[in-house]
Design an enzyme around this catalytic site. Sequence first.
Site, short mmCIF file in Angstrom:
data_model
loop_
_atom_site.label_atom_id
_atom_site.label_comp_id
_atom_site.label_asym_id
_atom_site.label_seq_id
_atom_site.Cartn_x
_atom_site.Cartn_y
_atom_site.Cartn_z
CE LYS A 288 -4.06 0.50 1.23
NZ LYS A 288 -5.18 1.06 0.53
CD GLU A 295 -6.49 9.07 2.78
OE1 GLU A 295 -7.13 8.48 3.67
OE2 GLU A 295 -5.50 8.58 2.21
#
Length: 479
Positions: A288, A295
Amino acid sequence: MADNKPMRLWGGRFEGGPADALTRLSVSVQFDWRLAPYDLLASRAHARVLHRAGLLTDDELQRMLAALDDLDRACRTGEFRPTVADEDVHTALERGLLERLGSLGGKLRAGRSRNDQVATDLRLYLRDHVRTIVSRLVELETALISQAEENAEVAAPGMTHLQHAQPVSFGHQLLAHVHPLSRDVDRLRDWDRRAAVSPLGSGALAGSSLPLDPAAVAAELGFDAPAPNSMDAVADRDFAAEFLFCAALIGVHISRLGEEIVLWASQEFRWIEVDDAYSTGSSIMPQKKNPDVAELARGKSGRLIGSLMSLLTTLKGLPLTYNRDLQEDKEPVFDAVDTLLLVLPAVSGMVSTMRVNRAKLEASAPDGFALATDLAELLVRRGVAFRDAHEAVGHLVVWCQVNDKDLGDLTDDELAKVSPHFAPSEGPGGTPGVRDVLNVHGALAARSAFGGTAPDRVRDQIVSLREIVDGQAAWASES
Ligand code: ARG
């Protein structure tokens, strides 16, 4: 004062000490200490005014100013710190002054109140920090403009409803994030004009019977004018609420940019790659790479909006003039300043280091029949009513979907079969042919009116934005 007895500025008429619960509720020094440098600036100006009014001798003024300078130095080095026994920043600093000057230190309180002091301090703090915030906004604008410059020619899918709508220059889309930020800077500069009013001299609420000079204090502190109404001066927190609105809207703007970056970095889009320095990994999934900066930019807007709501709710329905409720103005303001100064540099760094996947953008630009409007507009140029042109192109799109084709793959026969408007495919009366308008870069170049997405117009925009941003940077660094 070394015995750590609670330091209060209002002990005279009270017999017993305050209850512990009151003290704990009342104390604000743990958050208002950051106003200390501004309180000291205002104290210097106030000392000069007392001197000019004949209330301090030359010698007393010199000793007062020297003590204030020394206290300032001691605050900055951390040698002088507020204690739990100091109610607020004003209390702590008066203690520091008394420690240095003995009873002379007590003269400075004449003609002023914490009510006009705190309103003055918060304005000074904000006017100072707004300039830093503008510098950080300028960095983000500059990062976006540089990326826009490199991608002015790159065609990208322009969206409405998050569906492919019409191709655009990717640079144009990046600049669409600069304009809101530029308006934010404009708003802060306009805010600064209204915030440049000095409450000092208003005292608790009614002004002072001493011959003070509010205009001189205002000028010394860099304000444009003294407040024209002492009651308004100590009750007004419009400057704080307005600042919080500006901060909340900046939050909204960077949250929209953050959301786009999250989408662009996703496997589904793959329009950009966020640099490793601005990405995080997963503790369980080794593959990932997450766009956490984007965000957090999106997430922080929630607390910026919350701070605005918090202050407006505090202010609603307050009777004139000062009420202790107003002590609640500071934490939302400080949190908004801290939040912006934390998030803006991270977003700027992420934007300036992100890599744009031009091949992917170019390849997706025509997807979703994004050139359908260009085709309809071609028919309009051939004299067809737009209503009929829209309908004909709509049929063509359905035909393509059923036959699994793109607009650009159609033969003359296929075009003519769907609608006579498409025949001949070569344009009569000098109009371009059907296939000539089914070209992404032609479609971009054609939108060449002011404000359009043609790369030439995008470059014009960059020139004028750079000039605007230079002016903003100069404003932030002056004074
Ligand atoms: N700490 C107070 C505030 O932030 C200062 C003013 C207090 N004034 C008073 N009259 N109790 O608002």
